[in-house]
Design a protein around this motif. Structure first.
Motif, PDB file in Angstrom:
ATOM      1  N   VAL A 209      38.394  16.700  -8.854  1.00 53.16           N
ATOM      2  CA  VAL A 209      38.891  16.729  -7.478  1.00 53.16           C
ATOM      3  C   VAL A 209      40.346  16.283  -7.484  1.00 53.16           C
ATOM      4  O   VAL A 209      40.662  15.152  -7.856  1.00 53.16           O
ATOM      5  CB  VAL A 209      38.054  15.818  -6.554  1.00 53.16           C
ATOM      6  CG1 VAL A 209      38.490  15.980  -5.104  1.00 53.16           C
ATOM      7  CG2 VAL A 209      36.569  16.131  -6.701  1.00 53.16           C
ATOM      8  N   ASN A 211      42.544  16.767  -4.666  1.00 53.86           N
ATOM      9  CA  ASN A 211      43.021  16.953  -3.296  1.00 53.86           C
ATOM     10  C   ASN A 211      44.226  16.052  -3.022  1.00 53.86           C
ATOM     11  O   ASN A 211      44.231  14.879  -3.407  1.00 53.86           O
ATOM     12  CB  ASN A 211      41.913  16.625  -2.292  1.00 53.86           C
ATOM     13  CG  ASN A 211      40.705  17.517  -2.446  1.00 53.86           C
ATOM     14  OD1 ASN A 211      40.806  18.632  -2.963  1.00 53.86           O
ATOM     15  ND2 ASN A 211      39.551  17.048  -2.004  1.00 53.86           N
ATOM     16  N   GLU A 232      33.436  22.835 -10.902  1.00 51.81           N
ATOM     17  CA  GLU A 232      33.976  22.664  -9.555  1.00 51.81           C
ATOM     18  C   GLU A 232      35.402  22.150  -9.645  1.00 51.81           C
ATOM     19  O   GLU A 232      35.675  21.171 -10.344  1.00 51.81           O
ATOM     20  CB  GLU A 232      33.142  21.663  -8.744  1.00 51.81           C
ATOM     21  CG  GLU A 232      31.779  22.135  -8.348  1.00 51.81           C
ATOM     22  CD  GLU A 232      31.104  21.162  -7.375  1.00 51.81           C
ATOM     23  OE1 GLU A 232      31.828  20.370  -6.723  1.00 51.81           O
ATOM     24  OE2 GLU A 232      29.874  21.179  -7.292  1.00 51.81           O
ATOM     25  N   HIS A 234      38.569  21.164  -6.980  1.00 51.88           N
ATOM     26  CA  HIS A 234      38.967  20.965  -5.589  1.00 51.88           C
ATOM     27  C   HIS A 234      40.468  20.717  -5.519  1.00 51.88           C
ATOM     28  O   HIS A 234      40.979  19.778  -6.145  1.00 51.88           O
ATOM     29  CB  HIS A 234      38.207  19.781  -4.995  1.00 51.88           C
ATOM     30  CG  HIS A 234      36.723  19.966  -4.970  1.00 51.88           C
ATOM     31  ND1 HIS A 234      36.043  20.369  -3.838  1.00 51.88           N
ATOM     32  CD2 HIS A 234      35.777  19.829  -5.949  1.00 51.88           C
ATOM     33  CE1 HIS A 234      34.746  20.466  -4.110  1.00 51.88           C
ATOM     34  NE2 HIS A 234      34.563  20.143  -5.384  1.00 51.88           N
ATOM     35  N   MET A 236      42.419  20.769  -2.359  1.00 48.33           N
ATOM     36  CA  MET A 236      42.767  20.728  -0.940  1.00 48.33           C
ATOM     37  C   MET A 236      44.102  20.013  -0.707  1.00 48.33           C
ATOM     38  O   MET A 236      44.463  19.086  -1.420  1.00 48.33           O
ATOM     39  CB  MET A 236      41.677  19.986  -0.155  1.00 48.33           C
ATOM     40  CG  MET A 236      40.349  20.690  -0.057  1.00 48.33           C
ATOM     41  SD  MET A 236      39.099  19.675   0.781  1.00 48.33           S
ATOM     42  CE  MET A 236      39.863  19.429   2.390  1.00 48.33           C
ATOM     43  N   LEU A 258      32.736  26.788  -8.170  1.00 53.40           N
ATOM     44  CA  LEU A 258      33.274  26.453  -6.855  1.00 53.40           C
ATOM     45  C   LEU A 258      34.762  26.163  -6.960  1.00 53.40           C
ATOM     46  O   LEU A 258      35.181  25.342  -7.785  1.00 53.40           O
ATOM     47  CB  LEU A 258      32.541  25.242  -6.270  1.00 53.40           C
ATOM     48  CG  LEU A 258      32.882  24.814  -4.829  1.00 53.40           C
ATOM     49  CD1 LEU A 258      31.704  24.053  -4.210  1.00 53.40           C
ATOM     50  CD2 LEU A 258      34.136  23.951  -4.735  1.00 53.40           C
ATOM     51  N   ASN A 260      37.882  25.099  -4.365  1.00 53.96           N
ATOM     52  CA  ASN A 260      38.188  24.647  -3.011  1.00 53.96           C
ATOM     53  C   ASN A 260      39.701  24.647  -2.801  1.00 53.96           C
ATOM     54  O   ASN A 260      40.418  23.828  -3.379  1.00 53.96           O
ATOM     55  CB  ASN A 260      37.617  23.235  -2.803  1.00 53.96           C
ATOM     56  CG  ASN A 260      37.764  22.754  -1.373  1.00 53.96           C
ATOM     57  OD1 ASN A 260      38.471  23.359  -0.569  1.00 53.96           O
ATOM     58  ND2 ASN A 260      37.105  21.657  -1.050  1.00 53.96           N
ATOM     59  N   GLU A 262      41.007  24.666   0.446  1.00 55.63           N
ATOM     60  CA  GLU A 262      41.151  24.394   1.872  1.00 55.63           C
ATOM     61  C   GLU A 262      42.443  23.627   2.175  1.00 55.63           C
ATOM     62  O   GLU A 262      42.983  22.922   1.330  1.00 55.63           O
ATOM     63  CB  GLU A 262      39.965  23.567   2.383  1.00 55.63           C
ATOM     64  CG  GLU A 262      38.654  24.323   2.401  1.00 55.63           C
ATOM     65  CD  GLU A 262      37.547  23.550   3.092  1.00 55.63           C
ATOM     66  OE1 GLU A 262      37.861  22.600   3.849  1.00 55.63           O
ATOM     67  OE2 GLU A 262      36.373  23.877   2.884  1.00 55.63           O
ATOM     68  N   GLN A 283      31.386  30.051  -4.958  1.00 61.63           N
ATOM     69  CA  GLN A 283      31.854  29.514  -3.676  1.00 61.63           C
ATOM     70  C   GLN A 283      33.372  29.434  -3.678  1.00 61.63           C
ATOM     71  O   GLN A 283      33.963  28.868  -4.594  1.00 61.63           O
ATOM     72  CB  GLN A 283      31.280  28.118  -3.426  1.00 61.63           C
ATOM     73  CG  GLN A 283      29.763  28.065  -3.363  1.00 61.63           C
ATOM     74  CD  GLN A 283      29.271  26.677  -3.006  1.00 61.63           C
ATOM     75  OE1 GLN A 283      29.712  26.079  -2.022  1.00 61.63           O
ATOM     76  NE2 GLN A 283      28.360  26.153  -3.811  1.00 61.63           N
ATOM     77  N   LEU A 284      33.982  29.981  -2.621  1.00 60.22           N
ATOM     78  CA  LEU A 284      35.430  29.946  -2.464  1.00 60.22           C
ATOM     79  C   LEU A 284      35.733  29.414  -1.065  1.00 60.22           C
ATOM     80  O   LEU A 284      35.393  30.031  -0.060  1.00 60.22           O
ATOM     81  CB  LEU A 284      36.011  31.354  -2.642  1.00 60.22           C
ATOM     82  CG  LEU A 284      37.533  31.496  -2.556  1.00 60.22           C
ATOM     83  CD1 LEU A 284      38.243  30.577  -3.544  1.00 60.22           C
ATOM     84  CD2 LEU A 284      37.942  32.941  -2.790  1.00 60.22           C
ATOM     85  N   HIS A 285      36.364  28.240  -1.029  1.00 57.69           N
ATOM     86  CA  HIS A 285      36.640  27.568   0.237  1.00 57.69           C
ATOM     87  C   HIS A 285      38.111  27.771   0.609  1.00 57.69           C
ATOM     88  O   HIS A 285      39.005  27.267  -0.077  1.00 57.69           O
ATOM     89  CB  HIS A 285      36.344  26.073   0.122  1.00 57.69           C
ATOM     90  CG  HIS A 285      34.908  25.763  -0.173  1.00 57.69           C
ATOM     91  ND1 HIS A 285      34.409  24.472  -0.201  1.00 57.69           N
ATOM     92  CD2 HIS A 285      33.854  26.570  -0.449  1.00 57.69           C
ATOM     93  CE1 HIS A 285      33.114  24.508  -0.479  1.00 57.69           C
ATOM     94  NE2 HIS A 285      32.761  25.777  -0.636  1.00 57.69           N
ATOM     95  N   ASN A 287      39.173  27.485   4.105  1.00 63.71           N
ATOM     96  CA  ASN A 287      39.397  27.006   5.465  1.00 63.71           C
ATOM     97  C   ASN A 287      40.811  26.450   5.614  1.00 63.71           C
ATOM     98  O   ASN A 287      41.386  25.891   4.674  1.00 63.71           O
ATOM     99  CB  ASN A 287      38.404  25.897   5.820  1.00 63.71           C
ATOM    100  CG  ASN A 287      36.972  26.384   5.905  1.00 63.71           C
ATOM    101  OD1 ASN A 287      36.718  27.523   6.271  1.00 63.71           O
ATOM    102  ND2 ASN A 287      36.030  25.524   5.567  1.00 63.71           N
TER     103      ASN A 287
END
Length: 532
Positions: A209, A211, A232, A234, A236, A258, A260, A262, A283-285, A287
């Motif tokens: 992660v 982010n 995964e 992330h 963000m 996954l 992310n 976003e 999964q593709l985020h 947002n």
């Protein structure tokens, strides 16, 4: 400026170093200047604070010492009022016991007690059993002494280092090297250096992660070589505007399920297409980006993307395993983008909320139309689409299209690609029939069972009513009927349609539109409120 201190400590900080305010490890910034300040005695440290809450931009009394990132994000601080951080093991000793646990023989979490200096030896022995630790916002800045981590917490599998002072990738590498079982690492809100060096091969790391770390895609391409098993990732809040792989598409990430992205700044769908050959991506985020239009790539587009990297025979179908695509909070405003989602081979979970196209208040389409147009969606905007909701939405959608376009086949085919398929599937006849509780009825003369519910506080408690109404009843006529049903003669009302799975009811403000025009079907619920 803070007041000078006669017992001023010597400068121990360097430009570029991450620091926090003594007593408040959440107040974090970057050292931009170390030295004297004209008109004040002693040594000062110029800090650019992450939260932007300070006094100036690095200049005082007409003289610039450094450039802060915002007009009032900079300040000068005495060295003794700043901390350069602590080691990972020191952070463990500080961590509250309720955020640290070991797994018992029965696989239950057992908290580790971390109180009292006299128990340090006992704590360290208990650390050997730790499998997960949250060390967020503790001012952690370094791995500590050589082999300190591996001797202290050799079995750690999950590590949360959110909001600390880490910035060097080599320090992250040192931490990871000493934790051979580490499978999940969270470095969010650590401002990482752009020089990615010192990161070893992390064969067991599955979740990373990053982010709000300031990472760029160029740096992602570098660290991926150290992440052969990553599942995964992330990213963000990193202000990413483009995806810049070393070739024309993103390759590698052989186990990535996954991704992310976003809360970034990606505006062009062409950037996202560079991810289309990630074979295991599920999964593709996306947002909270700036996307306006999306489409599923044809073979010519993929051929151009591949650009000689590999033959089409070796390439996979674009987004072949993608089953979850989150697009909430973008700027999508066209039905073509919605319809293109049907071309993704395995897509079942879709988020379109907070886009103009999915907001009836901004001229978008309601939930039942989205469901009808999206043939494979099973979860829409976080809510499950039940078989019953799908059937009711599709029948209602056909009824709406037939009432609006009056059977013009060419116009219907152009604007509503799934119309004929749905109409045939549900056996809806050209004579514009609908199915109600009593069987087939003509749309023009059929009666609909409508639930009427008062929700206005000033209306008072009224029992919910169910009425049989003609499908041709207009919203204006329904308002008058509600005033009669509920004895609201002196009150102006507003009507809302409450839809299954939708967080907010839809305002019915076109008084000339009929229930049939709006696609309102059997057993729909209309809410009555007082006009504000």
């Amino acid at each position: 400026m803070q007041n000078p201190d006669s017992a001023d400590s010597p400068a121990e900080f360097r430009v570029g170093q991450r620091v926090h305010s003594v007593g408040d490890p959440r107040r974090v910034g970057t050292v931009k200047y170390v030295g004297p300040v004209q008109g004040y005695s002693g040594t000062w440290v110029g800090v650019d604070w992450d939260n932007g809450d300070a006094k100036h931009d690095g200049a005082i009394d007409g003289r610039r010492y450094f450039q802060a990132h915002a007009a009032k994000s900079g300040s000068f601080v005495r060295p003794h009022n700043l901390s350069g951080g602590i080691s990972l093991l020191q952070a463990l000793l500080l961590r509250d016991s309720n955020e640290m646990y070991v797994l018992s023989a029965s696989n239950r979490r057992v908290s580790v007690q971390l109180v009292g200096k006299e128990q340090i030896e006992d704590k360290l022995s208990r650390f050997e059993e730790l499998t997960a630790a949250s060390l967020s916002n503790l001012g952690l800045s370094s791995p500590g002494a050589p082999f300190e981590i591996c001797s202290g917490v050799p079995n750690l599998k999950e590590l949360d280092l959110t909001g600390n002072l880490l910035s060097e990738w080599k320090d992250v590498g040192t931490i990871c090297e000493q934790l051979p079982a580490l499978a999940a690492l969270n470095l969010s809100h650590n401002l990482m250096a752009h020089d990615v060096t010192g990161l070893p091969l992390l064969v067991n790391l599955r979740v990373l992660v990053l982010n709000n770390t300031g990472i760029t895609w160029k740096e992602v391409e570098i660290i991926r070589h150290s992440l052969p098993a990553i599942e995964e990732l992330h990213l963000m809040g990193n202000n990413l505007r483009s995806i810049t792989p070393t070739s024309s598409i993103v390759v590698g990430f052989d186990h990535l399920r996954l991704l992310n992205l976003e809360d970034n700044c990606i505006a062009e769908w062409d950037e996202i297409l560079k991810l289309s050959q990630l074979r295991r991506l599920e999964q593709l985020h996306l947002n909270k980006n700036h996307l306006k239009h999306i489409f599923y790539p044809d073979s010519d587009t993929i051929h151009q993307l591949l650009n000689g990297i590999e033959s089409l025979e070796k390439s996979c179908r674009p987004f072949q395993n993608l089953h979850c695509l989150l697009l909430g909070g973008n700027k999508i405003d066209d039905l073509t983008s919605v319809d293109s989602l049907n071309s993704f081979p395995t897509l079942k979970d879709i988020r379109l909320s907070e886009n103009p196209i999915a907001d009836p208040g901004r001229g978008g389409i309601p939930r039942f139309v989205l469901i009808a147009r999206l043939s494979k969606v099973e979860i829409l905007n976080g809510s499950e689409v039940s078989p019953r909701e799908r059937k009711e939405s599709e029948i209602r959608y056909v009824r709406l299209v037939m009432s609006k376009l009056h059977g013009n086949p060419e116009e219907i085919k152009r604007l509503h690609p799934r119309f004929s398929e749905i109409k045939e599937f549900h056996g809806i006849e050209d004579e514009r029939h609908l199915t109600g509780a009593a069987g087939h009825q003509k749309m023009s003369s059929g009666l609909l069972s409508i639930n009427l519910k008062c929700i206005g506080a000033s209306i008072g408690e009224k029992p919910e009513l169910t009425k049989k109404l003609p499908a041709t009843t207009t919203i204006g006529k329904l308002k008058h009927l509600c005033e009669s049903f509920f004895k609201l003669k002196s009150m102006k009302t507003r009507l809302f349609l409450q839809e299954e799975g939708s967080p907010m009811p839809i305002l019915l403000d076109d008084e000339m539109a009929s229930l049939m025009d709006l696609g309102i079907g059997n057993e729909s619920t209309i809410l009555i409120d007082e006009e504000s």
